[in-house]
Design an enzyme around this catalytic site. Structure first.
Site, short mmCIF file in Angstrom:
data_model
loop_
_atom_site.label_atom_id
_atom_site.label_comp_id
_atom_site.label_asym_id
_atom_site.label_seq_id
_atom_site.Cartn_x
_atom_site.Cartn_y
_atom_site.Cartn_z
N GLN A 40 34.19 -43.35 -53.48
CA GLN A 40 34.74 -43.97 -54.68
C GLN A 40 36.17 -44.45 -54.44
OE1 GLN A 40 36.08 -42.17 -58.34
NE2 GLN A 40 34.47 -43.26 -59.47
N TYR B 207 42.32 -45.85 -65.49
CA TYR B 207 43.08 -46.16 -64.27
C TYR B 207 43.30 -47.67 -64.15
CZ TYR B 207 42.17 -41.27 -63.76
OH TYR B 207 42.12 -39.92 -64.02
N ARG C 102 31.88 -48.51 -61.53
CA ARG C 102 31.88 -47.52 -62.61
C ARG C 102 32.78 -47.95 -63.75
NH1 ARG C 102 33.06 -41.01 -63.34
NH2 ARG C 102 30.87 -40.55 -63.69
N GLY D 141 27.68 -34.02 -62.87
CA GLY D 141 28.99 -33.62 -62.37
C GLY D 141 29.10 -32.11 -62.26
N ARG D 142 29.50 -31.50 -63.38
CA ARG D 142 29.71 -30.04 -63.34
C ARG D 142 28.51 -29.25 -62.84
NH1 ARG D 142 32.75 -29.73 -68.83
NH2 ARG D 142 31.39 -31.54 -69.07
C1 8OZ Z 1 39.89 -35.32 -63.75
C2 8OZ Z 1 41.07 -34.95 -63.13
C3 8OZ Z 1 41.69 -35.83 -62.27
C4 8OZ Z 1 41.14 -37.07 -62.04
C5 8OZ Z 1 38.79 -39.55 -63.54
C6 8OZ Z 1 39.36 -39.31 -61.23
O1 8OZ Z 1 39.07 -39.25 -64.68
C7 8OZ Z 1 39.38 -38.78 -62.43
C8 8OZ Z 1 39.97 -37.45 -62.67
C9 8OZ Z 1 39.35 -36.56 -63.54
O2 8OZ Z 1 38.03 -40.48 -63.27
#
Ligand code: 8OZ
Length: 370
Positions: A100, A186, A233, A328-329
């Site tokens: 990723q 992000y 994504r 995920g988890r």
């Molecule tokens: C949780 C903690 C740090 C980064 C995301 C890459 O939210 C993350 C992330 C998630 O996509």
């Protein structure tokens, strides 16, 4: 033919024999200095190689793209070598792994930036939240993020080239493909959403302009490694890190439609019920409709993630809501998750206190079934 968790699926040129994917999971255990994957990281991914497809933890494409302590990169020689050991271990177990690609934009801090400069963003607006930074002793602490600097056109162009180079590095490191992280607040998401983009140039304003950087990155990365090795994504309607869009149906519908121009490996959407590590209390009631809209607009493989269990995953596949489900988890605490789901066996619970940082505890010591 009805789809279910254990029916095969074609993703690009790769034939997956089931549909239990491993979601990208930040675990903050890269080797220091240099944010380099370690033998412990190799063992963690090796243990999980029975996933139909592993999507690696978010991995910064450049030093500028880092926002949290101890996350790995894919921009140095050492990092490429570290990831090579990961991909080789996964392949030796018969697995498939995409890396990723991540740039956090404004969710960063000068401690991570080259020469300690301000982090970059579409617009000089700070994220309403904190990030996990390093103090002067190298300890991880939650810290406020400063007001970022607005990217110049030259700066944007450099970032597109950083994505291209990172994708090439991922393939050099033996990865089967890459996933472009365009969600969770992000950099690429900061450009897409009106809440964080107030630019007046060709990267701001109308939907075409706000989606431009993502589509340029998709083009550059696809050109470099082949679109069939590229996933994207998105987190439409996510509120994490101050995201919000004035017209999400139009914005994300446009993006899904445009992504048909490439023959990508897949489109990956995150259900807003789970954002980062927390349950999103501001769940948007329009979510269900937008996912159906994007399903209709996008013609390729659709992956969904976010709080799925065996039953809800089977339901999503049977109803045609998705083609593949990322967990995920459950994958953190069950390295052999596909075997457990297949046989409907109990799952180990995940310990949230060891999600980020630390060592083997809560990382490579969860038991597989005998
Ligand atoms: C949780 C903690 C740090 C980064 C995301 C890459 O939210 C993350 C992330 C998630 O996509």
């Amino acid at each position: 033919m009805t789809q279910h968790l254990f029916s095969p699926l074609q993703v690009g040129q790769i034939s997956l024999d089931h549909r239990v994917a491993m979601a990208p999971l930040t675990r903050s255990r890269a080797g220091q200095p240099g944010n380099v994957p370690t033998p412990l990281n190799v063992e963690y991914y090796r243990q999980r190689a029975s996933a139909a497809l592993i999507i690696s933890e978010a991995t910064q494409i450049s030093q500028q793209g880092q926002g949290y302590a101890w996350t790995p990169g894919i921009h140095s020689k050492e990092q490429i070598e570290g990831w090579k050991a990961v991909s080789h271990a996964v392949h030796a177990e018969g697995g498939t792994i995409f890396l990723q690609l991540w740039h956090v934009g404004r969710v960063s801090h000068p401690v991570f930036q080259p020469d300690g400069v301000l982090p970059v963003a579409p617009t000089a607006m700070p994220v309403p939240g904190k990030t996990f930074i390093l103090d002067e002793h190298g300890n991880g602490v939650w810290g406020d993020v400063p007001v970022p600097q607005e990217l110049t056109l030259a700066g944007i162009h450099e970032i597109v080239e950083d994505y291209r180079r990172a994708a090439r590095n991922a393939l050099t490191a033996g990865m089967d493909g890459v996933e472009i992280h365009a969600g969770n607040g992000y950099l690429l998401d900061q450009f897409i959403n009106t809440s964080s983009n107030q630019r007046q140039d060709i990267y701001g304003g109308n939907i075409e302009n706000r989606a431009r950087l993502l589509l340029e990155v998709v083009e550059a990365v696809s050109d470099e490694v082949g679109a069939q090795r590229v996933g994207v994504r998105l987190t439409p309607m996510g509120r994490f890190m101050g995201m919000g869009d004035a017209t999400p149906e139009a914005t994300f519908g446009y993006i899904a439609r445009k992504l048909n121009d490439w023959n990508l490996a897949y489109l990956h959407l995150v259900e807003p019920a789970i954002v980062g590590t927390v349950k999103d209390e501001q769940f948007d009631p329009r979510w269900d409709a937008i996912i159906k809209l994007l399903r209709d607009e996008y013609r390729g493989v659709l992956m969904l993630a976010g709080g799925y269990d065996r039953e809800s995953a089977e339901q999503a596949l049977a109803s045609g809501r998705a083609d593949i489900i990322a967990f995920g988890r459950p994958f953190i605490s069950n390295p052999d998750l596909p075997a457990r789901l297949r046989a409907d066996l109990p799952l180990n619970p995940a310990d949230g206190t060891t999600f980020f940082g630390g060592n083997a505890e809560g990382y490579t010591d969860y038991p597989a079934l005998a």
